[in-house]
Scaffold this active site. Structure first.
Site, PDB file in Angstrom:
ATOM      1  N   PHE A 125       9.705   1.861   1.919  1.00 29.62           N
ATOM      2  CA  PHE A 125       9.978   3.031   1.082  1.00 29.62           C
ATOM      3  C   PHE A 125      10.444   4.182   1.987  1.00 29.62           C
ATOM      4  O   PHE A 125       9.897   4.376   3.068  1.00 29.62           O
ATOM      5  CB  PHE A 125       8.700   3.405   0.327  1.00 29.62           C
ATOM      6  CG  PHE A 125       8.899   4.467  -0.717  1.00 29.62           C
ATOM      7  CD1 PHE A 125       9.514   4.152  -1.917  1.00 29.62           C
ATOM      8  CD2 PHE A 125       8.477   5.764  -0.501  1.00 29.62           C
ATOM      9  CE1 PHE A 125       9.705   5.128  -2.884  1.00 29.62           C
ATOM     10  CE2 PHE A 125       8.666   6.741  -1.465  1.00 29.62           C
ATOM     11  CZ  PHE A 125       9.281   6.424  -2.660  1.00 29.62           C
ATOM     12  N   ASP A 195       0.652   0.578   3.319  1.00 26.40           N
ATOM     13  CA  ASP A 195       0.903   1.445   2.175  1.00 26.40           C
ATOM     14  C   ASP A 195       0.719   0.581   0.928  1.00 26.40           C
ATOM     15  O   ASP A 195       1.444  -0.401   0.734  1.00 26.40           O
ATOM     16  CB  ASP A 195       2.322   2.022   2.259  1.00 26.40           C
ATOM     17  CG  ASP A 195       2.596   3.052   1.163  1.00 26.40           C
ATOM     18  OD1 ASP A 195       1.956   2.962   0.095  1.00 26.40           O
ATOM     19  OD2 ASP A 195       3.469   3.928   1.369  1.00 26.40           O
ATOM     20  N   LYS A 221       0.905   5.976 -10.010  1.00 27.54           N
ATOM     21  CA  LYS A 221       1.622   4.801 -10.503  1.00 27.54           C
ATOM     22  C   LYS A 221       0.659   3.971 -11.355  1.00 27.54           C
ATOM     23  O   LYS A 221       0.300   4.382 -12.446  1.00 27.54           O
ATOM     24  CB  LYS A 221       2.210   4.037  -9.316  1.00 27.54           C
ATOM     25  CG  LYS A 221       3.303   4.862  -8.636  1.00 27.54           C
ATOM     26  CD  LYS A 221       3.786   4.293  -7.321  1.00 27.54           C
ATOM     27  CE  LYS A 221       4.894   5.192  -6.762  1.00 27.54           C
ATOM     28  NZ  LYS A 221       5.071   5.038  -5.318  1.00 27.54           N
ATOM     29  N   ARG A 369      15.165  -1.423 -12.557  1.00 27.49           N
ATOM     30  CA  ARG A 369      13.783  -1.770 -12.206  1.00 27.49           C
ATOM     31  C   ARG A 369      12.879  -1.647 -13.433  1.00 27.49           C
ATOM     32  O   ARG A 369      12.903  -0.634 -14.129  1.00 27.49           O
ATOM     33  CB  ARG A 369      13.323  -0.839 -11.083  1.00 27.49           C
ATOM     34  CG  ARG A 369      12.011  -1.243 -10.457  1.00 27.49           C
ATOM     35  CD  ARG A 369      11.696  -0.373  -9.249  1.00 27.49           C
ATOM     36  NE  ARG A 369      11.335   0.976  -9.647  1.00 27.49           N
ATOM     37  CZ  ARG A 369      10.583   1.796  -8.904  1.00 27.49           C
ATOM     38  NH1 ARG A 369      10.147   1.409  -7.725  1.00 27.49           N
ATOM     39  NH2 ARG A 369      10.287   3.005  -9.334  1.00 27.49           N
TER      40      ARG A 369
HETATM   41  C1  LIG Z   1       5.443   6.124  -4.537  1.00 26.48           C
HETATM   42  C2  LIG Z   1       5.339   5.839  -3.095  1.00 26.48           C
HETATM   43  C3  LIG Z   1       5.016   6.835  -2.191  1.00 26.48           C
HETATM   44  C4  LIG Z   1       4.840   8.236  -2.673  1.00 26.48           C
HETATM   45  O1  LIG Z   1       4.659   9.161  -1.665  1.00 26.48           O
HETATM   46  P1  LIG Z   1       4.333  10.662  -2.052  1.00 26.48           P
HETATM   47  O2  LIG Z   1       4.093  11.320  -0.765  1.00 26.48           O
HETATM   48  O3  LIG Z   1       3.114  10.627  -2.935  1.00 26.48           O
HETATM   49  O4  LIG Z   1       5.500  11.215  -2.789  1.00 26.48           O
HETATM   50  C5  LIG Z   1       4.884   6.488  -0.855  1.00 26.48           C
HETATM   51  N1  LIG Z   1       5.077   5.228  -0.434  1.00 26.48           N
HETATM   52  C6  LIG Z   1       5.409   4.242  -1.306  1.00 26.48           C
HETATM   53  C7  LIG Z   1       5.590   2.860  -0.810  1.00 26.48           C
HETATM   54  C8  LIG Z   1       5.552   4.526  -2.645  1.00 26.48           C
HETATM   55  O5  LIG Z   1       5.892   3.566  -3.494  1.00 26.48           O
END
Ligand SMILES: *Cc1c(COP(=O)(O)O)cnc(C)c1O
Length: 410
Positions: A125, A195, A221, A369
Site C-alpha cells: 500500500f 500491516d 475498514k 474492487r
Molecule cells: C487503509 C490502509 C492504510 C491506512 O492508513 P491511514 O494512515 O489510516 O490512512 C494503511 N495501510 C494499508 C495496507 C491500508 O490498507
C-alpha cells in the site's frame, strides 16, 4: 448455472445471516466497499451521542477519569487483540496506521542497529512505502522492493534490518503467509512488521503463532470504526520493553501527569501512545467492536471465501464475453476478502454501478474492487451485484460522459 434461488438458499443457511440486522445499511444499496469504509453498526450513534451530550457536555474534564476516557486506547486495543491472536495489554489504539507504521519501523531499526536495509514490495500500500521512504531518508537506510509476484523472502539477507509487509494486498487481495515470511526473516536476523489493515475482521490472524515482531492496522475498514477511526499497534511482548518508538509524546510517558523534564517510556504498549487520545472516534470504535465478541472467526472465513467464490463464478457466468480479468487469487489460502477485476473501462463502470446502487471502488490504473464483508454482505447481494455489472457492460452504460470525470476520492 447459478440462479437467484441458489443465492437465496445460501442466505437461508447462513449461520452469520443474523449479523446483518445489527448494522444500519442504507436503504436498497448493495454495499461492497466495507473494505474501505465499514458500515455503521447499530448502537454506535447512541454511544457517540452519549459521549457528546453527557460525558463531554455535562461531565467536561471530569470525564477523563469519570467516563474512563483515559483508558480507551487500551480498552479498544484489548478488543482488537482477540481478533489478531494477541493477549489483553498487547495492543493499543491511537493515531493513524501511517503514524503507527512509522513508530514501529523506527523502533525496529533501533533494535537492529548494525543493519540498514528495509525490505518491502512495490505493490505494498502506498502509505507503507512512503513511510518507509521517509524513515529510510532519516536513517540512511536502503530499501529493497520485491517486484510484483516476486517472493519477498528472496530479498532477505544478512544485511536486512526490517521486513515490512501488508498481509492482504489492497489491490489484488493476495494474501501472504505471515508465519512463513516471519520465520524466514527471523532466520536471517531481521525483524518483521505486518500491516493488517485488510486482514483484521476479514481473515483469521494470529500474530502470536506467526511470532510477528510488530503489527499495525486500520479500524475503519472491516472493523467498522467510522471514517478516520484511529489505528492499532502491536509489539511482541518479548520485545516491547526494549523498544523505543520515536514519537515520544507525553501520553506514552510512564507518568504523564508528573510533568517532569525527561521522557520515560510507559510500561509495555503504553509507550506506543503519543498524544491525547481521540475520544469521540475511540468511543465510536469501542461501540463498533462490541459485535466481534459474538463472531466465530472460522465461520466468518468460511463465508468470506464462499462470497468471493460466488462472485468470481458469477463474473464468469454473467460477464464472460467482456474483457475482464480477475486478478484475485483463486487459491483460498492466498485470498483475502475482496475481489478485484482488471478492466479497461473500470472507472466509469464503477461509477455506473454506483448510480445503480452497487457501491464498490476503483484502484488505478484499471481495477474494479469489490469488498465482501461477511457480517453484512448477503449472497443475494453478490448475485444482484453481478447482474448489475452485466447490465453496465452489456448496455455499455459506462459510456455516459458523466462517469468519465474522476472524483477526488476513488
Ligand atoms: C487503509 C490502509 C492504510 C491506512 O492508513 P491511514 O494512515 O489510516 O490512512 C494503511 N495501510 C494499508 C495496507 C491500508 O490498507
Amino acid at each position: 448455472m447459478i440462479t437467484a434461488t441458489d443465492a437465496k438458499a445460501l442466505d437461508d443457511a447462513d449461520p452469520l445471516g443474523g449479523f446483518r440486522e445489527r448494522f444500519d445499511l442504507p436503504g436498497r444499496m448493495i454495499y461492497l466497499d466495507g473494505n474501505s469504509l465499514g458500515v455503521l453498526p447499530k448502537g454506535v450513534r447512541e454511544r457517540v451521542a452519549n459521549a457528546v451530550d453527557k460525558e463531554w457536555g455535562q461531565g467536561l474534564i471530569s470525564s477523563w477519569a469519570g467516563a474512563s476516557w483515559i483508558d480507551l486506547p487500551k480498552k479498544t486495543g484489548d478488543k482488537i487483540a482477540k481478533l489478531i491472536g494477541a493477549a489483553p495489554g498487547q495492543v493499543v489504539v491511537g493515531d493513524s496506521t501511517s503514524v503507527n507504521l512509522y513508530k514501529c519501523l523506527v523502533a525496529a531499526l533501533k533494535l537492529n542497529p548494525g543493519r540498514r536495509v528495509i525490505v518491502s514490495e512495490e505493490e505494498n500500500f502506498p502509505t507503507d512505502n512512503y513511510i518507509i521512504q521517509g524513515a529510510a531518508s532519516l536513517f540512511g537506510a536502503t530499501i529493497r522492493y520485491a517486484k510484483p509476484a516476486q517472493d519477498p523472502a528472496e530479498l532477505i539477507g544478512e544485511d536486512v534490518a526490517v521486513l515490512l509487509l501488508t498481509q492482504v494486498n489492497y489491490r489484488t487481495a493476495a494474501m501472504h503467509d505471515m508465519k512463513a515470511l516471519t520465520t524466514a526473516a527471523h532466520k536471517a536476523g531481521a525483524l518483521v512488521i505486518w500491516d493488517l489493515s485488510h486482514s483484521t475482521g476479514a481473515v483469521p490472524v494470529d500474530v502470536t503463532a506467526a511470532d510477528a515482531d510488530f503489527a499495525v492496522g486500520c479500524t475503519y475498514k472491516y472493523l467498522n470504526g467510522g471514517p478516520g477511526a484511529p489505528a492499532f499497534v502491536y509489539a511482541a511482548p518479548r520485545l516491547v520493553e526494549q523498544t523505543a518508538q520515536p514519537l515520544s509524546g507525553w501520553m506514552g510517558h510512564k507518568h504523564p501527569f508528573a510533568f517532569v523534564l525527561d521522557y520515560e517510556p510507559g510500561e509495555a504498549m503504553k509507550r506506543y501512545i503519543c498524544g491525547t487520545p481521540h475520544i469521540l472516534s475511540l468511543t465510536a470504535l469501542e461501540a463498533a467492536l462490541d459485535i466481534w465478541t459474538d463472531v466465530d472467526m472460522a465461520a466468518l472465513r468460511t463465508k468470506s471465501l464462499a462470497l468471493t467464490d460466488l462472485f468470481m463464478a458469477l463474473i464468469a457466468q454473467e460477464c464472460g464475453r467482456h474483457d475482464l480479468k480477475i486478478v484475485t487469487p483463486r487459491d483460498h489460502v492466498r485470498r483475502g476478502s475482496h475481489v478485484s477485476i482488471s478492466y479497461e473501462n473500470g472507472y466509469p463502470a464503477m461509477r455506473a454501478l454506483a448510480s445503480r446502487g452497487v457501491v464498490g471502488d476503483f484502484r488505478a490504473p484499471d481495477l474494479m474492487r469489490f469488498g465482501f464483508t461477511p457480517l453484512y454482505t448477503s449472497y443475494t447481494d453478490v448475485f444482484a451485484a453481478a447482474q448489475h455489472l452485466k447490465a453496465v457492460l452489456d448496455q455499455e452504460l459506462w459510456r455516459d460522459p458523466a462517469y468519465a470525470v474522476r472524483l477526488a476520492v476513488t
